[in-house]
Design an enzyme around this catalytic site. Sequence first.
Site, mmCIF file in Angstrom:
data_model
loop_
_atom_site.group_PDB
_atom_site.id
_atom_site.type_symbol
_atom_site.label_atom_id
_atom_site.label_comp_id
_atom_site.label_asym_id
_atom_site.label_seq_id
_atom_site.Cartn_x
_atom_site.Cartn_y
_atom_site.Cartn_z
ATOM 1 N N ARG A 54 -13.260 -1.278 -1.926
ATOM 2 C CA ARG A 54 -12.644 -1.030 -0.628
ATOM 3 C C ARG A 54 -13.517 -0.205 0.322
ATOM 4 O O ARG A 54 -13.658 -0.579 1.508
ATOM 5 C CB ARG A 54 -11.276 -0.367 -0.810
ATOM 6 C CG ARG A 54 -10.501 -0.199 0.474
ATOM 7 C CD ARG A 54 -9.123 0.415 0.279
ATOM 8 N NE ARG A 54 -8.516 0.623 1.568
ATOM 9 C CZ ARG A 54 -8.700 1.701 2.312
ATOM 10 N NH1 ARG A 54 -9.459 2.689 1.854
ATOM 11 N NH2 ARG A 54 -8.140 1.812 3.507
ATOM 12 N N CYS B 291 -26.618 -2.901 -8.127
ATOM 13 C CA CYS B 291 -27.863 -3.163 -7.412
ATOM 14 C C CYS B 291 -27.589 -3.707 -6.009
ATOM 15 O O CYS B 291 -27.848 -4.866 -5.697
ATOM 16 C CB CYS B 291 -28.716 -4.150 -8.220
ATOM 17 S SG CYS B 291 -30.394 -4.321 -7.595
ATOM 18 N N GLU B 292 -27.027 -2.867 -5.173
ATOM 19 C CA GLU B 292 -26.739 -3.162 -3.769
ATOM 20 C C GLU B 292 -26.765 -1.850 -3.002
ATOM 21 O O GLU B 292 -26.195 -0.851 -3.463
ATOM 22 C CB GLU B 292 -25.348 -3.790 -3.595
ATOM 23 C CG GLU B 292 -25.176 -5.175 -4.158
ATOM 24 C CD GLU B 292 -25.775 -6.257 -3.278
ATOM 25 O OE1 GLU B 292 -26.097 -5.972 -2.115
ATOM 26 O OE2 GLU B 292 -25.921 -7.382 -3.774
ATOM 27 N N ARG C 72 0.819 -1.213 0.000
ATOM 28 C CA ARG C 72 0.000 0.000 0.000
ATOM 29 C C ARG C 72 0.858 1.271 0.000
ATOM 30 O O ARG C 72 0.560 2.233 -0.723
ATOM 31 C CB ARG C 72 -0.914 -0.010 1.231
ATOM 32 C CG ARG C 72 -1.941 1.084 1.267
ATOM 33 C CD ARG C 72 -2.643 1.117 2.629
ATOM 34 N NE ARG C 72 -3.063 -0.200 3.057
ATOM 35 C CZ ARG C 72 -4.225 -0.763 2.750
ATOM 36 N NH1 ARG C 72 -5.092 -0.121 1.997
ATOM 37 N NH2 ARG C 72 -4.526 -1.962 3.199
#
Length: 413
Positions: free
Chosen positions: A312, A342-343, A276
């Site tokens: 994330r 669709c969530e 990262r």
Amino acid sequence: MSFYHKNGYLYCEDLKVKDIQDEVQYSPFYLYSLAQVKANYTAYQDALKDTNAIIGYAVKANNNLTLLKKLSGMGSGAVLVSGNELKLSLAAGFNLKRTILNGNGKTLDELALAVEHGVLINIDSEFDLKHIQQTTNQLNTPANVLIRINPDVNPEVHPYVSTGMKNSKFGIRNEKLNWFLNEIKNDNLLNLVGVHCHLGSTIKKVRIFRDATEIMVDFMKIIEKDGFSPHYLNIGGGLGIDYDRSGEDIPSPTDLIDSIRDILPEHITLIIEPGRSIIGNAAVFVNRVTGVKTNGNKHFIVTDGSMAELIRPSLYDTYQHIEFIEPVEGKIDTFDVVGPVCESADFLGKERRLPTPSEGTGLVVCDAGAYCHAMSSNYNLKMSPPEYLVDGDKLTCIRRVETLDDYLRLFDV
């Protein structure tokens, strides 16, 4: 930083991101700065210039082949968690003698590949050791191994990315260390060359690394007293970046190394596994605004990017800074920035104070280089987005967009 604003427009190095968006045929997409990748890696090199060390880039953070080739060309090693990552590292030109295979469930095929190429292998459990022994015996080839120990130091991070606590799925049971040492001692094909730990990810306090290193040095002394000569001390990765843009003082690679320098044994080679902190702030996720809506209580900016391309924020409920790439003069309000999937979990950011944009306005999610494209999916049949790299005033496509034809070929069986 290679991303900056000038006259209300976002730039990546010498290029205006709005011009790039107008040029690119597909939206959304990822945009990387090569200068930022190089600066982040060089920060580790500078921190370790007086230390015998291996910088092992964590391939899981971002596995774009072009970026891997750039890092291997700078001298980076690689840290792997799968056989496919090992094969990709070969294609990227990494020196596999400076490469480590981690994982709590390594398969026999993955272990065979690692043994054949002389990769350092971490022992994670009793069954993992047995599988490594089975592999070396079948190949009649020795392997250099490290033992993954859990120092049980709280990294003070999201539980999903905490990996070094006693109850973690990773690492041996420390109280069984002598059993592992006896097993290795009685095996002529295993060479115990060091110890390994990994505390977690997004760590913002170097004290945590120092506490763990002190514990690991003590374990090395125990192993030495048992007749071994371990010379690798792998303290993992996990250094955080400034996702919040709050002005918090985030430790640098030099801060990290300086915090442990005085307790490192002279004879060891230090291994660190940054991912990262090398690639995270080197990219933005570029979207277009599809529209703005309200349900009476909340206001929404709907974009063409979604949790399928960047999961994330919704997976970890974490913050990534969001901004426009061009001047926006609309009324400032509080918005959830959401995608078309669709969530209800499909969001890129919640409760952001932003000016109201027009349809088509460019918007970016910042610090999107790590664990973003690598975790993308085809949910709702969203296609894996393209990736572009800026080097000064040059723009290069380093991964083309996945097409529906690509996807349909998977069913041509």
